[in-house]
Motif scaffolding. Structure first.
Motif, PDB file in Angstrom:
ATOM      1  N   ASN A 221      32.387  47.167  37.521  1.00 46.28           N
ATOM      2  CA  ASN A 221      32.551  46.356  38.524  1.00 46.28           C
ATOM      3  C   ASN A 221      33.096  46.952  39.707  1.00 46.28           C
ATOM      4  O   ASN A 221      33.799  48.208  39.435  1.00 46.28           O
ATOM      5  N   ARG A 223      33.931  47.082  42.526  1.00 42.18           N
ATOM      6  CA  ARG A 223      35.500  46.405  43.377  1.00 42.18           C
ATOM      7  C   ARG A 223      35.744  47.954  43.411  1.00 42.18           C
ATOM      8  O   ARG A 223      36.673  47.986  44.958  1.00 42.18           O
ATOM      9  N   ASN A 226      34.057  49.126  46.779  1.00 42.36           N
ATOM     10  CA  ASN A 226      34.166  48.111  47.873  1.00 42.36           C
ATOM     11  C   ASN A 226      35.635  48.396  48.672  1.00 42.36           C
ATOM     12  O   ASN A 226      36.009  48.524  49.368  1.00 42.36           O
ATOM     13  N   GLN A 227      36.607  47.975  47.871  1.00 46.25           N
ATOM     14  CA  GLN A 227      38.202  48.017  48.081  1.00 46.25           C
ATOM     15  C   GLN A 227      38.618  49.128  48.931  1.00 46.25           C
ATOM     16  O   GLN A 227      39.502  49.215  49.322  1.00 46.25           O
ATOM     17  N   TYR A 262      43.441  46.630  42.417  1.00 43.69           N
ATOM     18  CA  TYR A 262      41.982  46.075  43.130  1.00 43.69           C
ATOM     19  C   TYR A 262      42.191  44.281  43.215  1.00 43.69           C
ATOM     20  O   TYR A 262      42.713  43.570  42.187  1.00 43.69           O
TER      21      TYR A 262
END
Length: 265
Positions: A221, A223, A226-227, A262
């Motif tokens: 993932n 994430r 992205n984060q 996260y």
């Protein structure tokens, strides 16, 4: 302190003594508030073309529906256990799962990992064919946006180039054996970052690992990218491993890192 919940099929309850001695792979999944990601990973595991494994789900005191969903999915597997810990920690969770493993090999997974249907079959074949104690797995960048492809492939390149002299790995998908895990003292619970890299480095120093990367890849993932952003994420791990290489392991929180910070989607 921890306690265990065991979910079993009727067949397993009647034949536990026989079945549990024939397990080839123990899959240890650690979670902290992963109600969205864990069901996806478990769905992937139900679709594997090779099924001779047990699942040990170790939860680090989740406050969402992670454990409840795990109990619901347990019926889809012949060998499934849930261990709930009151104390949180990545290394603690993996070590806790490893102590309960009954398989000849162990696969450590994070809940935000995704696996193609042939992943276990191909990985187990290669591990056996090459007689590997440790199997490093690279990330797949399939169908990711261009920026994330670059980020993942740079990480893969770093793992590949350093594997002989200063090995690193992604603990979200890492193969080991109970014997190797015990011999190197498991994951170092004093480390908050790069505990997976430390794990394979210890294995190398004991002669149980010489830089082997297996061919199958896992999906992860994005994430984290992205984060935190690609540059920030890349710099965090590059800085951490440079410090490790020149000064040793990061026991003083030299690169601050929070377990489970996260988002869970």
């Amino acid at each position: 302190m921890l306690f265990s919940l065991t979910a079993q099929t009727n067949a397993q309850k009647g034949m536990e003594g026989t079945l549990m001695t024939t397990i080839d792979l123990s899959i240890v999944i650690i979670t902290l508030n992963e109600e969205h990601n864990l069901p996806r990973l478990l769905a992937d595991l139900t679709l594997q073309t090779w099924q001779n494994f047990e699942i040990i789900h170790v939860d680090s005191a989740s406050t969402d529906n992670t454990v409840r969903l795990s109990q619901r999915h347990a019926k889809n597997f012949e060998h499934y256990r849930i261990v709930q810990m009151e104390k949180r920690g990545v290394s603690l969770g993996r070590n806790t799962g490893a102590t309960q493993a009954k398989g000849r090999r162990i696969l450590f997974l994070d809940a935000d990992t995704r696996l193609p249907p042939n992943f276990l079959a191909e990985s187990m074949w290669e591990l056996e064919y090459r007689s590997l104690d440790i199997g490093i797995v690279l990330k797949s960048s399939y169908r990711l946006p261009a920026k994330q492809v670059i980020g993942y492939e740079l990480m893969n390149l770093g793992i590949t180039l350093s594997r002989r002299f200063f090995p690193t790995a992604v603990g979200a998908c890492l193969f080991s054996t109970p014997q190797t895990h015990e011999a190197i003292g498991g994951f170092d619970e004093k480390l908050k970052l790069c505990e997976d890299c430390n794990y394979v480095l210890k294995a190398q120093k004991t002669g149980r690992f010489s830089g082997q990367i297996i061919k199958p890849r896992f999906m992860f993932n994005p994430r984290r990218l992205n984060q935190d952003g690609i540059l920030r994420t890349g710099w965090t791990y590059l800085k951490a491993n440079l410090l490790r290489f020149f000064k040793g392991e990061l026991y003083k929180n030299e690169v601050p890192y929070e377990f489970g910070h996260y988002s869970n989607t």
